[in-house]
Design an enzyme around this catalytic site. Structure first.
Site, PDB file in Angstrom:
ATOM      1  N   LYS C  76       0.862  -1.181   0.000  1.00 50.16           N
ATOM      2  CA  LYS C  76       0.000   0.000   0.000  1.00 50.16           C
ATOM      3  C   LYS C  76       0.898   1.230   0.000  1.00 50.16           C
ATOM      4  CE  LYS C  76      -3.816   2.058   2.667  1.00 50.16           C
ATOM      5  NZ  LYS C  76      -4.729   1.867   3.802  1.00 50.16           N
ATOM      6  N   SER C 151      -9.627   2.220   3.107  1.00 51.88           N
ATOM      7  CA  SER C 151      -8.714   2.961   2.262  1.00 51.88           C
ATOM      8  C   SER C 151      -7.727   2.061   1.496  1.00 51.88           C
ATOM      9  CB  SER C 151      -7.935   3.975   3.081  1.00 51.88           C
ATOM     10  OG  SER C 151      -7.148   3.340   4.060  1.00 51.88           O
ATOM     11  N   SER C 175     -10.016  -0.115   7.299  1.00 51.78           N
ATOM     12  CA  SER C 175      -9.433   0.029   5.959  1.00 51.78           C
ATOM     13  C   SER C 175      -8.743  -1.181   5.367  1.00 51.78           C
ATOM     14  CB  SER C 175      -8.455   1.208   5.951  1.00 51.78           C
ATOM     15  OG  SER C 175      -9.182   2.406   6.103  1.00 51.78           O
TER      16      SER C 175
END
Lengths: 95, 481, 489
Positions: C76, C151, C175
């Site tokens: 990420k 997210s 997330s």
């Protein structure tokens, strides 16, 4: 609890984020919506309850007083917007 | 300057840079004078994703301070973020302590003239220093050096109990000597290791506290004094004109000898303090405090009393000898060589000759060319009669100028040994009497002054190597009175 | 090969059936083909990635491989990686090349994993749909008109679409778990403090945790073994004896009823009207399966759970408002091109660098911390947080794990909730309390809902009980195949 336009401008200034008057109006509505969401917790009686800052009740670990970092300023400053003579440059600061 | 019926109320906030080798929250070095940004690691420049880890050495120094001032060392204290934007503050917040500081209370004893006052402290807490802004013009820009960012600070807050600029300076000096005494701060004012902010307000006696102004970053005792004096006059002028004081932060301008408002900090600052979630509460247990206590040196107050009781020194002398650790150490080291019974003469030499010479040559005691062992040797020789007092100064001089490694060496080399042999002295006296008939007659005629002249001549003849008392006695015997 | 698990791929690599370069190239080709549609990756650097693959092959050749050596893993874009552009989904960092590695990146690289690229995410991790990214929204591989969740939307879409066999994510309010649920994969948020946050760009420091996203619980355990562990650079990182999170997976159990002895708590607050019917159906079916595997279920209450959203939307923005103050155009990142003075530089830089959601949260956060409001908002929220955590402690006296839905709905249409931020915030209703309490939580696929979109089952464990949570998920995955389904891409 809802924010006045004046409050929104003050908060934006505190946070150093420029907002136009048009943006301020939209943001104000949105912030007031969020505040409405948050309102729900105001009514709850929390007297006698200790605030919870961390999941575990532990204490701060300490490091030995030793120099462990070397000079990497060239690498760090290679990503800087404005550097001269090893200094980060910003608009003139008045004191 | 008489502050007509105004009570001056001063509180000092002092920032002492702690003498750790690494920063309070990172492993970068704290040494002064490095090239810009060469001692600012990822944590210090607040790259995305970095985190703080607390330096044990900084905490230990805070504990030492707490013990030295008799404060309460908090078993649990909390780091908080003080949020504001400034280019020398990389994270946009300073890690400090707010509601729960590491040290609470405490006091220091301050000498103002002849008076001794106890000034209480509110608290002392740990925080990190910011970087430096260099205002030389970089074509319209300011340069930021973050080497200093993250240096550990102990912020020491006094109660607003100081009543004059002189008192404030005395307090600042006392604190300065103390942090150096207990080895937590090098106290180097030029390098910014010790900085004072003064909060000044006025009130009528008995009235509530007036509005105060903060004068920032005073890094010399002289500026501290003058800034406060100016500020007091300024506030009196306003108040006596019927105006009111605006609460603000001001800077002292030494060129103009005045304080003026800091434009950049005019916006009311809302620091939005909250406990720093990246740090856990700092716990200090009794065991650690006890361990630190065993490493503490004898504190100046205790040492001062001991000098009076153990060595019979006057209050004034004891106070002066314990005003700074270097002086006390020099005294103690000299005494260790000379012997405790010589405490008074040793004190006199240090507070007298040594001090005068250092002042004259603008030297620090650490650079004194005479070492404690050497001074001890000199004092012993005077005490045991080998050297007269007069010649003592000559030998001291020689030692100071590197003309010999020990007093004995110089005495030997310059043949300065005090003449105590009576027969030798008698012979000299014979010569003196023979050469100074007139004085002898005048003395016989009742002029006491003539006797002193003869003593003087005899001393001269011995080139100062006689004990004046002995000369005196022998002459009296000779002249039969 | 691209459909295989990390465990299987690891095996192949160690027997040298396939090289890391071959494997990595296969994924890079899929990324090149499908990323323009899905927008799961912000940065791909083929040369850098293949260089790592070659190094891994060298290690494997010397017989020095471990379970992750040579395995390509996507990170990420919230994890700083040395030499890689690290944007955090924001214009503010769109030009920031990190000079250092996050702990998580270091650990995975140390284990021989190959960095496949940096995945897309909601800007500064603020969002539940991956629509706030400066680099455009991520599309759900099951239906590209739908959101991937956020997210960690890019990591979720990448794994679901088999652009990567595993990825790292972060979870502050859900997330990892929510995008895992919306994209049909397995995602795990560990107990707070188990994975070091050093190098993980901070959103809400007391809530953020990094964790694995992969296609099975077993694979997540493998990644977690590498990602976890004490890091002296993070003061909130916990010093605990090393653990093998796969140990439950290997434990001997009755093959027919492997969950005998397990008590599963079902909070009534999770099974109320908030859930859509299709989600409810899939979750109920999953729970029935869990009972068939031998577990007992018991009703529990988490009475303060409904306060978790207001509490979260005070605490997280407050911490974020402070964490994001360092983005000021002075030392790195975006700086406005035009400004009159310092104040102007700050204000324009931050107005230009941050998107709307981030600005909203900074403003709310600034407000709730401001003078006069701290007690009513921040302090009150911290107290309620304790109540919420205490609810879980009480609940865990009556059960070993807690189950329920991860998300109240399946993936929704892109743009459907952009108008009203509060609407978006309500997606987090089942996940947020877990972060507030600092507990570990997982989401595993348990079926499909409307329009063939995945549904996730949430499993919440007690503090440090990841291994049990993983085992429970694994046993379920041994008798179901939801986790093996893949979108037709």
């Amino acid at each position: 609890m809802s924010l006045s336009p004046e409050q929104v401008r003050n908060i934006a200034r505190l946070a150093r984020i420029a907002i136009t008057d048009a943006e301020a109006a939209t943001v104000r509505d949105q912030l007031n919506g969020i505040l409405g969401l948050i309102e729900r917790m105001q009514a709850v009686d929390t007297s006698g309850i200790a605030p919870m800052a961390h999941a575990q009740d532990l204490s701060q670990r300490l490091r030995d007083d030793r120099v462990t970092e070397s000079d990497r300023h060239e690498a760090f400053q290679s990503v800087a917007p404005e550097v001269e003579a090893g200094l980060y440059l910003v608009p003139r600061v008045m004191e | 300057m008489s502050a007509s019926n105004w009570e001056v109320v001063i509180g000092l906030e002092t920032h002492a840079q702690l003498s750790t080798v690494s920063k309070i929250f990172s492993g970068a070095a704290t040494a002064f004078g490095a090239a810009p940004n060469t001692q600012a690691c990822a944590v210090d420049i607040a790259l995305p994703g970095v985190l703080p880890v607390l330096n044990r050495g900084a905490v230990e120094r805070a504990i030492r301070f707490g013990l030295a001032v008799g404060g309460r060392i908090a078993p649990r204290s909390v780091f908080a973020r003080k949020n504001y934007f400034y280019p020398d503050l990389p994270k946009g917040y300073q890690i400090s302590q707010y509601e729960l500081p590491v040290v609470g209370g405490g006091s220091v004893s301050v000498r103002v003239g002849d008076e001794e006052r106890t000034i209480r402290l509110t608290r002392a807490h740990l925080e990190e220093d910011a970087g430096k802004s260099l205002h030389e013009d970089f074509h319209g820009r300011t340069g930021i050096d973050l080497n200093r960012a993250g240096t550990p600070l102990l912020e020491i807050v006094s109660e607003p109990e100081l009543r004059s600029a002189a008192e404030a300076v005395a307090y600042a000096r006392t604190l300065h000597a103390l942090v150096r005494w207990i080895d937590i701060c090098d106290g180097n004012l030029q390098e910014g290791s010790f900085r004072c902010d003064a909060n000044v307000s006025l009130r009528r006696p008995g009235a509530p506290l007036g509005t105060r102004c903060e004068i920032k970053n005073l890094n010399s005792f002289r500026f501290l004094e003058r800034a406060i004096e100016f500020e007091v006059r300024r506030q009196i002028d306003i108040l006596e004109d019927g105006g009111s004081i605006v609460q603000e932060t001001r800077l002292y301008d030494p060129d103009r000898d005045e304080t003026r408002s800091m434009r950049s900090k005019e916006d009311a600052q809302d620091y939005r303090y909250f406990p720093d979630p990246d740090l856990l509460p700092l716990d200090i247990d009794a065991g650690w405090i006890d361990a630190v206590r065993t490493t503490m040196p004898e504190l100046p107050g205790a040492m001062r009393l001991r000098f009076q009781e153990q060595y019979g020194l006057s209050a004034y002398d004891a106070a002066t000898l314990t005003a700074q650790r270097e002086i006390a150490r020099f005294f103690q080291d000299t005494l260790d060589c000379a012997g405790a019974e010589l405490a008074k003469p040793v004190a006199n030499w240090i507070l007298g000759e040594v001090s005068a010479r250092l002042n004259r040559e603008e030297l620090d005691l650490s650079r004194a060319p005479v070492a404690p062992a050497q001074l001890a040797g000199l004092v012993r020789r005077i005490a045991d009669g080998t050297l007269s007092n007069a010649l003592g100064k000559k030998v001291f001089d020689a030692l100071w100028n590197g003309k010999g490694a020990t007093a004995d060496e110089i005495i030997e080399r310059q043949a300065l040994k005090q003449i105590t042999d009576e027969s030798a002295l008698e012979r000299i006296i014979d010569e003196v009497l023979a050469a100074n008939q007139k004085s002898v007659e005048e003395f016989r005629a009742g002029k006491e002054k003539a006797f002193n002249a003869l003593v003087g001549q005899a001393m001269k003849a011995t080139r100062g190597k006689a004990n004046p008392q002995q000369i005196n006695d022998l002459l009296r015997r000779r002249l039969g009175s | 090969m691209i459909n295989e698990s990390l465990v299987q791929l690891g095996g192949r690599l160690r027997t040298r059936e396939v090289s890391s370069v071959e494997l990595t190239t296969a994924f890079l080709e899929r990324i090149a083909r499908l990323n323009p549609v899905l927008n799961a990756f912000i940065t791909v650097d083929r040369e850098r990635t293949l260089a790592q693959a070659r190094e891994a092959d060298a290690r494997l050749g010397r017989g020095e491989g471990g379970p992750l050596t040579g395995i390509p893993v996507a990170h990420k874009d919230i994890f700083c990686a040395r030499g890689w552009r690290t944007t955090c989904g924001s214009r503010m960092l769109s030009n920031f090349v990190s000079p250092y590695d996050a702990h998580v990146v270091e650990r995975l690289a140390g284990a021989g994993a190959v960095c496949l690229g940096k995945t897309n995410m909601d800007e500064f991790a603020m969002g539940s749909s991956n629509e706030t990214s400066h680099f455009g929204p991520v599309k759900n591989p099951w239906n590209t008109a739908m959101v991937s969740g956020g997210s960690s939307g890019g990591s979720a879409a990448a794994v679901a679409a088999r652009l990567a066999p595993g990825a790292t994510g972060t979870d502050t309010g859900g997330s990892i778990r929510q995008p895992a649920a919306l994209c049909g994969l397995t995602g795990l948020k560990p107990t707070y403090g188990v994975v070091s946050r050093y190098g993980m760009i901070a959103f809400a420091s007391s809530l953020d945790q990094g964790g694995p996203m992969a296609r099975s619980a077993q694979d997540c355990a493998l990644l977690l073994n590498s990602m976890s562990g004490f890091d002296p650079r993070d003061s909130t990182s916990l010093e605990r004896p090393a653990e093998d999170y796969s140990r439950g997976v290997d434990a001997a159990r009755d093959p027919d009823r492997p969950l005998v002895g397990l008590t599963v708590g079902l909070p009534k607050e999770f099974f109320g009207p908030g859930m859509d019917a299709d989600v409810a159906a899939a979750v109920e079916a999953a729970i029935a399966e869990v009972r068939r595997l031998g577990a007992q279920t018991v009703d529990i209450g988490l009475p303060n759970m409904e306060l978790s959203i207001p509490v979260y939307y005070v605490l997280a923005p407050a911490e974020a408002s402070s964490n994001l103050s360092r983005f000021d155009g002075v030392r790195y990142g975006h700086r406005s091109a035009q400004f009159d003075d310092l104040m102007d530089m700050y204000c324009r830089t931050r107005a230009e660098g941050f998107g709307d959601e981030v600005k909203r949260r900074i403003l709310i956060g600034t407000y709730v911390l401001s003078h006069g409001y701290y007690d009513a908002y921040y302090l009150q929220a911290q107290k309620l947080r304790r109540l919420i955590a205490q609810d879980f402690v009480a609940a865990f006296r009556h059960c070993d794990v807690i189950m329920g839905p991860t998300s109240p709905t399946v993936a929704f249409a892109l743009g459907a909730r952009s108008a009203d931020p509060v609407q978006m915030y309500l997606s987090d209703i089942y996940t947020i309390a877990v972060n507030l309490a600092g507990l570990p939580g997982m989401s595993i696929p348990c079926g499909f809902g409307g329009h063939g979109l995945p549904v996730g089952l949430q499993i919440i464990g007690n503090y440090f009980d990841e291994a049990r949570m993983i085992e429970v998920a694994h046993r379920y995955q041994q008798v179901t195949d939801w986790h093996l389904r893949a979108p037709a891409l």
